[in-house]
Scaffold this active site. Structure first.
Site, PDB file in Angstrom:
ATOM      1  N   CYS B  83       0.840  -1.204   0.000  1.00  0.00           N
ATOM      2  CA  CYS B  83       0.000   0.000   0.000  1.00  0.00           C
ATOM      3  C   CYS B  83       0.876   1.255   0.000  1.00  0.00           C
ATOM      4  O   CYS B  83       1.619   1.468  -0.956  1.00  0.00           O
ATOM      5  CB  CYS B  83      -0.999  -0.029   1.157  1.00  0.00           C
ATOM      6  SG  CYS B  83      -2.331   1.185   0.941  1.00  0.00           S
ATOM      7  N   HIS B 186      -3.814  -5.028  -0.254  1.00  0.00           N
ATOM      8  CA  HIS B 186      -3.345  -5.558   1.027  1.00  0.00           C
ATOM      9  C   HIS B 186      -3.347  -7.080   1.012  1.00  0.00           C
ATOM     10  O   HIS B 186      -4.372  -7.686   1.310  1.00  0.00           O
ATOM     11  CB  HIS B 186      -4.245  -5.044   2.161  1.00  0.00           C
ATOM     12  CG  HIS B 186      -4.047  -3.594   2.436  1.00  0.00           C
ATOM     13  ND1 HIS B 186      -3.086  -3.124   3.302  1.00  0.00           N
ATOM     14  CD2 HIS B 186      -4.658  -2.500   1.934  1.00  0.00           C
ATOM     15  CE1 HIS B 186      -3.119  -1.799   3.327  1.00  0.00           C
ATOM     16  NE2 HIS B 186      -4.067  -1.401   2.510  1.00  0.00           N
ATOM     17  N   GLU B 188      -2.109  -8.992   3.128  1.00  0.00           N
ATOM     18  CA  GLU B 188      -2.328  -9.469   4.507  1.00  0.00           C
ATOM     19  C   GLU B 188      -3.802  -9.467   4.881  1.00  0.00           C
ATOM     20  O   GLU B 188      -4.185  -9.987   5.915  1.00  0.00           O
ATOM     21  CB  GLU B 188      -1.496  -8.621   5.485  1.00  0.00           C
ATOM     22  CG  GLU B 188      -2.027  -7.236   5.817  1.00  0.00           C
ATOM     23  CD  GLU B 188      -1.792  -6.153   4.755  1.00  0.00           C
ATOM     24  OE1 GLU B 188      -1.408  -6.492   3.618  1.00  0.00           O
ATOM     25  OE2 GLU B 188      -2.016  -4.968   5.066  1.00  0.00           O
TER      26      GLU B 188
END
Lengths: 253, 206
Positions: B83, B186, B188
């Protein structure tokens, strides 16, 4: 193309899941982290916790369940309820939340929105607006579980919140919340027409047609629901299929 | 076990990235210490918020940028920016004010140009079309990843684009150059496909 987000929401009190009907008559249904994990596996697009604990002990329990949830869920997690300061936002983010939803404090002290957006980025600040119809085409914001009028117009405040840096607007109809009678579509339509940030429809989802109406007729970017998913009335898969059948773009996890 | 230095400079998504990397088997050290960075097998730079603020926080840690440059540019250690951690790779950012970035991938970080029906921030799951990059090779053509941003990087050299996504305009969802990879989304927070990407990053030998 961006897909419509389907967001199961868990109301949490003292570290346990509850869901009220019009904010009273709470039913207990388990451990939030456990429940979030089920939604994560079902491919929820985001998960939302709304904390309705009034006590300090309840807040501590919330941070603990956020941490336990973030440990095993790799799905964006929004947490709201009782967020009053940048320190509250920071504590939630550090515990593992991805976004913080600010409700009463944002309405009463709108500068808080600017401050949080500046410190943490607009993308992690959700401004939660609870609105009640007060006249045809007019909705007023209420706080404290829908009990206290603020005199603020929901449309004007949504515009203000977006301008101040809200990344999402979580729009709850107090009239519909917990009734299962469907989202307040005219309210949604007004708000989505007046702001350019994504709007999450909340309050009133009772069946899958309600989800599609929020997106197709209300212009919502995301639909949030509690009971219909929580008590197994519908699965996330069925919700995705219904939205897709209505022409919305959905994700197939 | 692959060791990862996850750069700690106050970014919001630090813990999420830590948990996800650990979940796929990394030995994660959350650090801003130049020695720990020099020792790590892999470097991950998270980031959330505004370009200027993140670059300021990175610059404020003594010796951090020098350590990153030495480890990533001179010693060619695999690097992943997430990001804003990807956006900082650009030469400069235009959010709030003009700020110099790391400049590892020439280009500008600017606001996404949206159409009349699009909303900003670009928030949610969108399709990522990968180009030919080993860390992204598992992504199916219409795989969706989770985005939460309003700014993007427009690289000077189109060859540095490793994946694209469309929201108003088609933009770089991933940038790559040699041992450097950045993703605008993202991983994650992108469930299975995101975790798989992180695992591939751990096994990547550029």
């Amino acid at each position: 193309m961006l897909s419509t987000r389907i967001i199961p929401c868990l109301d949490v009190k003292n570290g346990r899941v509850v869901k009220g009907v019009n904010f009273v008559d709470l039913r207990d249904a388990g451990d939030p982290a456990e429940q979030a994990s089920v939604y994560d596996q079902q491919g929820a697009d985001e998960i939302c916790f709304l904390d309705i604990s009034a006590s300090k002990e309840g807040r501590g329990a919330l941070l603990d369940i956020v941490a336990r949830t973030a440990e095993r869920c790799f799905t964006p997690l929004t947490v709201g309820g009782g967020v009053r300061s940048p320190d509250d936002v920071r504590a939630l983010l550090l515990a593992g939340a991805d976004k913080a939803a600010i409700n009463t404090a944002a309405i009463l002290e709108p500068d808080l929105i600017d401050e949080c957006a500046r410190n943490f980025g607009a993308q992690c600040i959700v401004v939660a607006i609870d609105a009640k119809a007060v006249a045809p085409g007019r909705w007023e914001i209420f706080t404290h579980g829908g009990e206290r009028p603020t005199g603020k117009d929901a449309i004007a405040f949504a515009e203000e919140a977006a301008a101040r840096g809200a990344g999402d607007i979580l729009l709850t109809s107090i009239d519909r919340d917990g009734t299962g009678a469907g989202y307040d579509i005219p309210l949604l339509r007004e708000i989505t027409a007046h702001v350019r940030v994504p709007v999450i429809a909340s309050g009133g989802a009772g069946n899958l047609d309600h989800l599609t109406a929020a997106v197709r007729d209300g212009g919502a970017s995301a639909v949030l629901a509690a009971s219909i998913f929580h008590f197994g009335t519908y699965s996330l898969r069925e919700a995705r299929a219904a939205l897709a059948a209505a022409g919305a773009v959905v994700r197939t996890p | 076990m692959t060791s990862v230095a996850l750069i700690d400079y106050g970014a919001g998504n630090l813990r999420s990235a830590e948990r996800a990397l650990a979940h796929v088997g990394a030995d994660v050290t959350v650090t801003s210490d130049p020695k720990s960075i020099a020792r790590a097998d892999r470097i991950v730079l998270p980031g959330q918020g505004a370009f200027a603020q993140c670059m300021g926080a990175l610059t404020a840690k003594p010796g951090l940028i020098d350590a990153l440059s030495e480890t990533v540019l001179a010693n060619a250690r695999p690097f992943l920016g997430i990001c804003v951690g990807m956006q900082l790779l650009a030469s400069r950012g235009l959010e709030h004010e003009i700020t110099a970035g790391l400049g590892w991938i020439p280009g500008v970080c600017r606001q996404l140009q949206i159409g009349p029906r699009d909303r900003l921030p670009h928030m949610g799951w969108n399709e990522v079309a990968p180009h030919d990059h080993p860390v992204l090779a598992h992504l199916k053509p219409a795989a969706r990843m989770y985005f939460a941003h309003s700014f993007i990087v427009a690289p000077e050299n189109a060859a540095h684009i490793a994946a694209t996504t469309e929201h108003g305009e088609r933009f770089a969802a991933a940038l790559a150059r040699d041992n450097i990879l950045g993703v605008q989304f993202h991983p994650e927070k992108s469930q299975g496909a995101g975790l798989a990407l992180l695992e591939r990053f751990l096994n990547w030998n550029p």
